[in-house]
Structures are given as structure tokens and as C-alpha cells.
Scaffold this active site. Sequence first.
Site, mmCIF file in Angstrom:
data_model
loop_
_atom_site.group_PDB
_atom_site.id
_atom_site.type_symbol
_atom_site.label_atom_id
_atom_site.label_comp_id
_atom_site.label_asym_id
_atom_site.label_seq_id
_atom_site.Cartn_x
_atom_site.Cartn_y
_atom_site.Cartn_z
ATOM 1 N N HIS A 1 0.657 -1.162 0.036
ATOM 2 C CA HIS A 1 -0.147 0.039 0.016
ATOM 3 C C HIS A 1 0.889 1.331 -0.129
ATOM 4 O O HIS A 1 1.810 1.165 0.636
ATOM 5 C CB HIS A 1 -0.915 0.001 1.283
ATOM 6 C CG HIS A 1 -1.928 -1.066 1.006
ATOM 7 N ND1 HIS A 1 -3.106 -0.964 0.423
ATOM 8 C CD2 HIS A 1 -2.018 -2.190 2.040
ATOM 9 C CE1 HIS A 1 -3.919 -2.148 0.454
ATOM 10 N NE2 HIS A 1 -3.377 -2.716 1.585
ATOM 11 N N CYS B 1 -0.712 1.919 -5.201
ATOM 12 C CA CYS B 1 -1.511 3.097 -5.457
ATOM 13 C C CYS B 1 -0.425 4.606 -5.720
ATOM 14 O O CYS B 1 0.328 4.355 -4.735
ATOM 15 C CB CYS B 1 -2.416 3.393 -4.629
ATOM 16 S SG CYS B 1 -3.617 2.181 -4.591
#
Length: 467
Positions: A203, A245
Site C-alpha cells: 500500500h 497506488c
Amino acid sequence: MKSLYCSLTAILLTLPLTVVRAQGVSTKTSQPNNSRRKQQTRRTLLNPRHESTIRNILLPKFSQNSSLQTGNHTSNVAIIVSSSRYWFNYRHVTNALSMYHLLKRGGFSDDNIVLMLADDIPCNMRNVYRGKIFSRGARGGQGEDLMNNVEIDYYGTDVTVDAFLRVLLGRPLGGEGESDGAHQRSLPKMDQNTNVLVYLTGHGGDNFFKFQDGEELMSHDIASAFSQMYQSRQYNEILFISDTCQAFTMADKISVPNVFSVGSSMKGQNSYASHTDSEVGQSVIDRYSKVVKDFVDDAVSMTVDLASRDDENGILHPIDSATVAVMERLNIHDALVRVPTMHGDLGNDSKVGFTDHLCSRSMNKVPLSDFFAATTTIREQHIRQTKGTVASLWMNAAIESFDNLILQNRAECTIEAEPDNMTGQSKTKSLHEEETRRQSTDSTYDVKFLITIFGFLLLVKVSFNVW
């Protein structure tokens, strides 16, 4: 009582036919059809849309027997990080292991791979198939298990920002690399002739990458580490891949030469999971990693007849030469940027970011093998080491020489060598005599079996009459 006797007689009389038929079936199936076996090894493409791309950008290079020009490096090192904990981040582990297995197929040894997994997903109590992890679905536990033959260097709480930066800079903790030290792991040696692959999955966000939801690796940390590596001459070229991301923002601060940077998403964009497996109950891989791995596998499937396979002669090498042949003809821009974006597999909201402006070579001139395969010298050494042995499958399997196998079977069968000057007619005659001898032996056993059956029936009948 007479009906019982008749039923017993009918059952016993059918036994010889059943045995003969069973023998016939086993004899027929013991001679497999080689052409059928070759057809079964041909797999259907994992993504049918890859076919046209492979035909356009890869097959011409095979027909012309032209590989891309390799760099001037003499060694390879890879650092693979999955920084996420918890069961719902199952896919991040499969991302890392998918890249790990591509490296192993390219001839990498575990000594040149640093694998960092922040959580033991395969042994999680929610995992139905304990000790296994699947990127393409469990399929009742028969799917492709990515935990096969895996060597993990950093695990659990050992996976930290500090540990990752120490690996990059070659600064081990006290006791690391020593036989009697606290840590048995050792860091690979890197110098000015080493190509380094750095792959991060987990992440992240704008200019940061999370480690275990407890700390963050910032983009300036990466830039500082690469600068120190450049000053100390610890690399020839670096391929930096971030799969998270807003991934490409991790390369914003890099300013040293010969660093290729790739991110699975741009600033403000997400990196999405691919698909969920009903047996696992989680998304099993992210889209970017899946596309890269599937494309290489599909390319191998379509070009396998054009590249030599190491296992055709019954010898298993640690290198898949068909995969290496694809990597030598596939440039890193096509494999890591163009293919993932051209078919829309990442989603409409995600674009792959990349840069090579700091490099002496453009990405479309750099073969994938420069970072995902061992050097030619190391691959040749691996092949020489495995010649003359028969390797059984995967983990903890014994490797035995042909001589040992012959000695073990000598008590069961006798091998007679044919004279070199034997003519075709004499060979046919010998085969005919052998077949006749085998049939006569089988007939003898059949006659003895029938005599035994009829003797038993006669005894049963006499017993019924007396009774």
C-alpha cells in the site's frame, strides 16, 4: 442350495476374462503416445488478447534469430518486497512471489535474491490450503502453488524500512552472514558491474510506501539510497518497479544516472486487485503483476517450439531456457509498460508511469533478461552442474545419478544390450521371439489359473452332494 452353487460358478468363471482384460488394459496404457503428450503440454493462453501482440513484437525476432543487445553487466541482484500484513493483503504476497519465480526461471540463484515478506499468509489460520498460496486460483488445492521452492530472507517484523535500506546499501546487522551469528542470512555483493532489480508491492500514496501499516518509506529515502549506491559504485543499472497506488511518485526524487523507474499507477491513481478466488476468499493478485507474469507465460507458450527446452532429454535444470529466450527478445518497455496498458487490463483509471531520461540506454533497447535473468556465464555454470543427474520434483527430493538408478533396478530386471551390427530382419525376429515367449508364459499362468478354478468348483460340488 443349487441356486447358490450356480451363482458361485458364474462368478468364478468370469474371473479369468476379467484378469485378461485388465492385463490388456495395463499393457496398452504402459506405452504412451509421444505426440499426444506433446499436445497436452501445449497450454491455452492465459489472456487471448496477448496472441496478436506476441505475434507482432516477438515472433519476428524468433524467426530472424535476433536478440536485443545485452548490457555490460557481469552479475545480477534482485530485492523483492511485500510490505503488507494481514490476511486481506493476500494478493501482495502473490505479487512478490510471481516476480520471484520469474527470476528463478531466468536462472537466478537464491544467493542473489533478497525476498522480504511482511506476513506469513500461507500459514494464516484462515488459509484453507495451509502452507500454500495461489495466484491463479486454488482449484481444489491443485493450482499453481507459489510457495514451492521459495527461500525467504526477511519475514514478519524483520521487514522494516531500515532493513530494506540496509539491503540496498549492503550494510548487514551484526551477525548477519555468519554461520554462528544471530541471523543466517547474507546480503548479496554488489559492485559497479551489477544490475539491480528493486520491486516493491503493498500500500502506498503520494511519495510514500507503507511498511506493515506502522512506518513509511518516502520517495526521498529511495532517492538517497540510490545516490549512496552510485557514490559507492554498487550498481551498473537499476530497474525500480513500484506496484502500489500512486506508485510512480516514488521515483520523483531520483536524480542519479542509469536508474529505470516504472510505477503501476500515476499520481492520483489507484492500483487495483485483479480477481477473487471463491476458495481463498480474497483477491489473489493485483492486475499489474498478473499482466506481466501472464504475458511472459503466454509468450513462452507460443514460442516454446522455437526455443530449446532443457527438460527434453529428461534432465531438469534450474533454468527455463524458453523463458530466457523470450526475455532476451522482449524489451522492458514492452513487458512492463506497453503490454499492461494497451489492452486496458489495469482499468480505465490507471496508467503505467515510466522514465529512462537518466539512463544511457532507452527502455525499448534493454532486454528483460538484463534484470530478470542471470548472466550467460552463470546460466552455463548451472547447466554444467546439473548434467548427468536426474532431479526429482521440488522440495527435499533426492537427486540420484543414472548409475544408482540402474543398480537399484538390477535385481528386478536384466538389461541386455543389442549388438551394433544387428540387421533390421534379425531385430524383428528377436522381437517376435520375445513376444512369443511372453505369450507362452502368460498362457501357462492362465492354464494353471483355470485348473485351480475348476478344481475348486469340483470340490464345492462334491461337498454339496455329501452334505
